[in-house]
Every structure is written in C-alpha cells, then in structure tokens.
Design a protein around this motif. Structure first.
Motif, PDB file in Angstrom:
ATOM      1  N   ASP A 149       0.826  -1.211   0.000  1.00  0.00           N
ATOM      2  CA  ASP A 149       0.000   0.000   0.000  1.00  0.00           C
ATOM      3  C   ASP A 149       0.861   1.263   0.000  1.00  0.00           C
ATOM      4  OD1 ASP A 149      -2.216  -1.600   0.046  1.00  0.00           O
ATOM      5  OD2 ASP A 149      -2.565  -1.411   2.207  1.00  0.00           O
ATOM      6  N   THR A 152       2.398   1.743  -3.648  1.00  0.00           N
ATOM      7  CA  THR A 152       1.431   1.998  -4.722  1.00  0.00           C
ATOM      8  C   THR A 152       0.807   3.389  -4.621  1.00  0.00           C
ATOM      9  OG1 THR A 152      -0.278   0.861  -3.411  1.00  0.00           O
ATOM     10  CG2 THR A 152       0.878  -0.427  -5.081  1.00  0.00           C
ATOM     11  N   LYS A 153       0.839   3.971  -3.429  1.00  0.00           N
ATOM     12  CA  LYS A 153       0.293   5.319  -3.272  1.00  0.00           C
ATOM     13  C   LYS A 153       1.151   6.376  -3.948  1.00  0.00           C
ATOM     14  CE  LYS A 153      -2.191   4.468   1.077  1.00  0.00           C
ATOM     15  NZ  LYS A 153      -2.239   4.750   2.526  1.00  0.00           N
ATOM     16  N   SER A 157      -0.042   5.239 -11.785  1.00  0.00           N
ATOM     17  CA  SER A 157      -0.921   4.115 -12.138  1.00  0.00           C
ATOM     18  C   SER A 157      -0.912   3.796 -13.632  1.00  0.00           C
ATOM     19  CB  SER A 157      -2.350   4.411 -11.683  1.00  0.00           C
ATOM     20  OG  SER A 157      -2.847   5.583 -12.311  1.00  0.00           O
TER      21      SER A 157
END
Length: 232
Positions: A149, A152-153, A157
């Motif tokens: 987490d 990926t923040k 994307s």
C-alpha cells in the motif's frame, strides 16, 4: 627373601697394621651421600606461567577478531556511502531513542526501516537491478500489505515497475535479497503467474487495483529500488 638394607651413611675405619708398617697420620673423614630433592613449587610455577601465557594468547586472539570486525563494519559503511555517490541525506530523529538520526538519500521515500527510490528510466530487469546495486540498494522486496500500500500510493498508475522477484525456472520465485518467498503474502493479479517464459515481475495497475504480473525479463520497464535506512 628379606630386602637388603641400603645405607646412605657409611663410616670408614682404619685397620690395625703390623709393626714396621707406616700408616697414614690421619684417616679421611667419612663421606655422606646426599640426595638432592627438587623444589615442589617449581612445577606449579611452570604450570601457572603456561596457563597465563595461554590466557594472554586467547585474549589477544579475541581482541584481534573484534578489531577485524570493527574494521570490516567501517569499510562496509564507507563503501555504502561511496555507492551513494555522496548524495545528500534527509534525516529525522529515531522515534524510539530520540538520540539517533535515521536517514534516506535525498529524493528517496522512507518507510519503516527502509528507503525507496522510484526510477523513471525504462530498462530490463537485470539492468534495473544493476542500477539499484550501484546505489547500494536492490529492487524492491514486498512482504506485507503495508509495504504494498505504501509504494502503490506514490507510483504512477499508468506505468509498470520492476520489483525484486524473479524465477530461475519452474516458477521457483526468489527475492533478490534472499528472503523467503511466502505464497501466503503475495499480490498477484488474478490468473498470474501464467507463463514459464515470463520470469520477472512488475507491479502495475491495469485494472481496478494494483498487483503483480509476470513478464519477460528483457522488457523495458521502470523500477523501484530499496535500501536500509542509514543511522547516524
């Protein structure tokens, strides 16, 4: 048979002589044989000396080992700093001791006891690992949902990033830092891994969530590097 008596003290007497014979004016005094005994303290002193020198040799060896380890640690620290190419550090106080600074190179992201660098240069998996290694790091290793987490923040994307997971053959997945691969703590996309010819792993967001995808190692992708924090 009775044992013969041994005498250590013998008296010698002159025998009477016949007339006309001149005898010695005086007879030699009796001689005594003396038995020399070694001092009982000498062997103990020798043994004590040997034990002392043995202890000194052991202590010297231990001291040399400790000094060698300290020297090795110093060299490793210097090599790490050299690999960082004298990058500026961002530091903060350790939350536990409040006396030690924990640092990451400038432009690296801190998380737990690690630092992370997002490389935007596209390269193959091995080239990406070499690039991380040149900075004293390795491709990212993910063992928990929290790590997944966290990274990926801050990733784009619309891009894909190599992580430090690869397969030498028959889907025997291995992390670059030699930590165990735990099948119960993985984040594969549904259906992955799905090919023996795709032996490297990227983290990407092709659908509704982030996950892992096995891909050919020769593909050009971005990457995430990871290294331990520096403590000052």
């Amino acid at each position: 048979m009775a044992s013969p008596n041994i005498y250590t003290d013998v008296n010698f007497k002159t025998q009477p002589v016949s007339s006309g014979t001149i005898s010695d004016s005086s007879s030699a005094p009796p001689k005594k044989t003396t038995i020399h005994k070694s001092s009982p303290g000498f062997p103990m002193l020798l043994l004590a000396s040997l034990i002392f020198f043995l202890l000194m040799a052991i202590l010297s060896s231990v001291a040399l080992i400790i000094l060698f380890q300290m020297y090795s640690d110093l060299l490793e620290e210097k090599n790490t700093m050299k690999q960082l190419n004298h990058t500026k550090l961002d530091c903060m106080k350790d939350h536990v001791s409040m006396e030690v600074w924990n640092c990451c190179p400038k432009n690296w992201k801190p998380f737990s006891s690690q630092c992370y660098f997002i490389s935007t240069d596209a390269a193959s998996w091995s080239e990406s690992q070499e690039k991380c290694s040149s900075m004293g790091a390795h491709l990212m290793v993910i063992h928990s949902q929290e790590e997944q987490d966290f990274i990926t923040k801050i990733l784009n994307s619309n891009a894909a990033y190599y992580i430090g997971l690869s397969d030498p053959g028959h889907q025997q997945w291995r992390w670059v830092d030699q930590t165990p691969y735990n099948e119960n703590s993985t984040f594969w996309h549904p259906g992955d891994p799905n090919s023996d010819n795709e032996q490297c792993v990227i983290i990407n967001h092709p659908y509704s969530s982030w996950g892992w995808n096995d891909v050919p190692c020769s593909g050009k992708q971005k990457s995430v590097c990871q290294m331990k924090k520096i403590y000052l």
